[in-house]
Motif scaffolding. Structure first.
Motif, mmCIF file in Angstrom:
data_model
loop_
_atom_site.group_PDB
_atom_site.id
_atom_site.type_symbol
_atom_site.label_atom_id
_atom_site.label_comp_id
_atom_site.label_asym_id
_atom_site.label_seq_id
_atom_site.Cartn_x
_atom_site.Cartn_y
_atom_site.Cartn_z
ATOM 1 N N THR A 6 27.643 -47.868 113.726
ATOM 2 C CA THR A 6 28.932 -47.711 114.402
ATOM 3 C C THR A 6 29.201 -46.231 114.643
ATOM 4 N N ASP A 7 30.188 -45.947 115.475
ATOM 5 C CA ASP A 7 30.548 -44.557 115.730
ATOM 6 C C ASP A 7 31.023 -43.871 114.454
ATOM 7 N N ASP A 8 31.772 -44.615 113.634
ATOM 8 C CA ASP A 8 32.263 -44.043 112.378
ATOM 9 C C ASP A 8 31.112 -43.675 111.446
ATOM 10 N N LEU A 9 30.135 -44.580 111.342
ATOM 11 C CA LEU A 9 28.991 -44.328 110.471
ATOM 12 C C LEU A 9 28.144 -43.183 111.022
ATOM 13 N N LYS A 10 28.003 -43.130 112.329
ATOM 14 C CA LYS A 10 27.254 -42.035 112.949
ATOM 15 C C LYS A 10 27.929 -40.696 112.640
ATOM 16 N N ASP A 11 29.248 -40.650 112.792
ATOM 17 C CA ASP A 11 29.974 -39.413 112.492
ATOM 18 C C ASP A 11 29.802 -39.024 111.023
ATOM 19 N N LYS A 12 29.767 -40.037 110.170
ATOM 20 C CA LYS A 12 29.604 -39.784 108.745
ATOM 21 C C LYS A 12 28.222 -39.184 108.455
ATOM 22 N N LEU A 13 27.214 -39.731 109.118
ATOM 23 C CA LEU A 13 25.853 -39.219 108.927
ATOM 24 C C LEU A 13 25.734 -37.789 109.443
ATOM 25 N N VAL A 14 26.304 -37.537 110.606
ATOM 26 C CA VAL A 14 26.241 -36.197 111.192
ATOM 27 C C VAL A 14 26.933 -35.179 110.287
ATOM 28 N N SER A 15 28.066 -35.578 109.705
ATOM 29 C CA SER A 15 28.828 -34.654 108.856
ATOM 30 C C SER A 15 28.080 -34.314 107.574
ATOM 31 N N MET A 16 27.104 -35.144 107.203
ATOM 32 C CA MET A 16 26.339 -34.875 105.986
ATOM 33 C C MET A 16 25.484 -33.623 106.129
ATOM 34 N N GLN A 17 25.151 -33.260 107.358
ATOM 35 C CA GLN A 17 24.279 -32.107 107.570
ATOM 36 C C GLN A 17 24.839 -30.831 106.943
ATOM 37 N N SER A 18 26.105 -30.560 107.199
ATOM 38 C CA SER A 18 26.709 -29.329 106.680
ATOM 39 C C SER A 18 26.808 -29.365 105.155
ATOM 40 N N ALA A 19 27.092 -30.556 104.605
ATOM 41 C CA ALA A 19 27.198 -30.685 103.151
ATOM 42 C C ALA A 19 25.848 -30.442 102.492
ATOM 43 N N VAL A 20 24.797 -31.020 103.067
ATOM 44 C CA VAL A 20 23.455 -30.825 102.518
ATOM 45 C C VAL A 20 23.032 -29.364 102.655
ATOM 46 N N ALA A 21 23.335 -28.757 103.812
ATOM 47 C CA ALA A 21 23.001 -27.347 104.028
ATOM 48 C C ALA A 21 23.696 -26.463 102.998
ATOM 49 N N ALA A 22 24.942 -26.799 102.666
ATOM 50 C CA ALA A 22 25.686 -26.013 101.672
ATOM 51 C C ALA A 22 25.043 -26.143 100.297
ATOM 52 N N THR A 23 24.597 -27.351 99.948
ATOM 53 C CA THR A 23 23.949 -27.561 98.656
ATOM 54 C C THR A 23 22.629 -26.820 98.574
ATOM 55 N N VAL A 24 21.850 -26.895 99.649
ATOM 56 C CA VAL A 24 20.570 -26.177 99.692
ATOM 57 C C VAL A 24 20.807 -24.671 99.591
ATOM 58 N N GLY A 25 21.827 -24.187 100.291
ATOM 59 C CA GLY A 25 22.161 -22.767 100.231
ATOM 60 C C GLY A 25 22.583 -22.338 98.841
ATOM 61 N N ALA A 26 23.381 -23.191 98.179
ATOM 62 C CA ALA A 26 23.824 -22.876 96.816
ATOM 63 C C ALA A 26 22.642 -22.822 95.859
ATOM 64 N N ALA A 27 21.697 -23.753 96.054
ATOM 65 C CA ALA A 27 20.502 -23.755 95.197
ATOM 66 C C ALA A 27 19.704 -22.483 95.391
ATOM 67 N N SER A 28 19.640 -22.008 96.607
ATOM 68 C CA SER A 28 18.917 -20.763 96.899
ATOM 69 C C SER A 28 19.629 -19.561 96.284
ATOM 70 N N ASP A 29 20.957 -19.549 96.367
ATOM 71 C CA ASP A 29 21.738 -18.425 95.830
ATOM 72 C C ASP A 29 21.603 -18.313 94.316
ATOM 73 N N THR A 30 21.519 -19.465 93.637
ATOM 74 C CA THR A 30 21.487 -19.443 92.169
ATOM 75 C C THR A 30 20.076 -19.364 91.618
ATOM 76 N N SER A 31 19.074 -19.338 92.525
ATOM 77 C CA SER A 31 17.695 -19.316 92.040
ATOM 78 C C SER A 31 17.273 -17.937 91.554
ATOM 79 N N SER A 32 17.949 -16.893 92.021
ATOM 80 C CA SER A 32 17.592 -15.540 91.602
ATOM 81 C C SER A 32 18.311 -15.204 90.301
ATOM 82 N N VAL A 33 17.571 -14.694 89.334
ATOM 83 C CA VAL A 33 18.149 -14.334 88.040
ATOM 84 C C VAL A 33 18.000 -12.835 87.838
ATOM 85 N N MET A 34 18.879 -12.284 87.078
ATOM 86 C CA MET A 34 18.872 -10.837 86.865
ATOM 87 C C MET A 34 17.676 -10.421 86.023
#
Length: 256
Positions: free
Chosen positions: A202-230
């Motif tokens: 459905t259009d609603d489900l499609k919109d939901k799937l599309v919106s997941m992209q930014s959420a996943v990108a944010a999680t991947v970015g956060a994982a990258s940011d926290t991977s470096s240790v002092m």
């Protein structure tokens, strides 16, 4: 005859290659000189290589497989970051304890030496005896300055360590938040996969799937940011800043 055929065939291949080169050069010129051509090429490339809303609508199941794989990789990176943070915390706590002990011992030694120096200076009774060692006047002065310098170095290191521990606290909070987001995304992926089994997209489900992209990108970015240790070596090096190697008289006055 065969030699002529080979020669003719070779010439044909060269001609095709030459035409291809001309076409590629022409396309390159058009790409950089024509806004319309460049826009169409970029749009076609994006459509062919990225999960655009249209591509998601065409193949939602494989899209879900893709975001699940990306989220899982992020979870693994976050797990590695959490382990690294724990290891660094243990090392920093050890460094903190050692610095505190050295500061305590150094301040005690400076006080004892200064007191012994004052008494000997008043009585004109050098050398002095301290901690099983016999020290002439100049040697006693040098020893006090050396201890005072080491105490300052350790205090500087202690400040760096405390700052490092605060950074680790912040890093742990980011990791925990990203881990929670990743778990929610995995649950949402599984739920959407089940929905697609029992209903059309459905259009609603499609919109939901599309919106997941930014959420996943944010999680991947956060994982990258926290991977470096002092670096603990860097932390220790930073603490070895120039200290005030004041003359003995200044240290002596400061203990009055």
């Amino acid at each position: 005859m065969k030699r002529m055929q080979r020669t003719t065939g070779s010439a044909a291949v060269k001609a095709v290659v030459a035409v291809a080169v001309v076409v590629l050069i022409g396309a390159g010129v058009w790409y950089f000189t024509s806004d319309v051509f460049r826009t169409k090429v970029d749009a076609g490339f994006s459509q062919a290589t990225k999960w655009t809303p249209e591509n998601i609508a065409k193949d939602p199941q494989n899209y879900l497989n893709y975001v699940e794989a990306e989220t899982t990789k992020a979870q693994q990176a976050l797990k590695a970051s959490r382990i690294a943070v724990a290891q660094n915390r243990g090392k920093l706590e050890t460094m903190k304890g050692e610095a505190q002990n050295k500061i305590k011992a150094g301040e005690k030694a400076v006080k004892e030496l200064v007191d012994a120096y004052k008494a000997a200076d008043t009585a004109k009774a050098f050398p002095i005896s301290w901690n099983g060692r016999t020290l002439e006047k100049e040697k006693a002065q040098q020893q006090v300055v050396a201890f005072d310098k080491e105490v300052k170095i350790q205090k500087n290191l202690l400040n760096k360590v405390d700052g490092g521990l605060k950074k680790l606290d912040a890093q742990e909070s980011k990791i925990a938040e990203a881990e929670g987001n990743a778990q929610s995304q995995i649950a949402e992926i599984k739920a959407n996969r089940e929905l697609l089994k029992v209903q059309a997209l459905t259009d609603d489900l499609k919109d939901k799937l599309v919106s997941m992209q930014s959420a996943v990108a944010a999680t991947v970015g956060a994982a990258s940011d926290t991977s470096s240790v002092m670096s603990l070596d860097q932390l220790a090096a930073e603490s070895e800043t120039a200290v005030d190697t004041a003359a003995f008289d200044k240290i002596l006055q400061g203990t009055n």
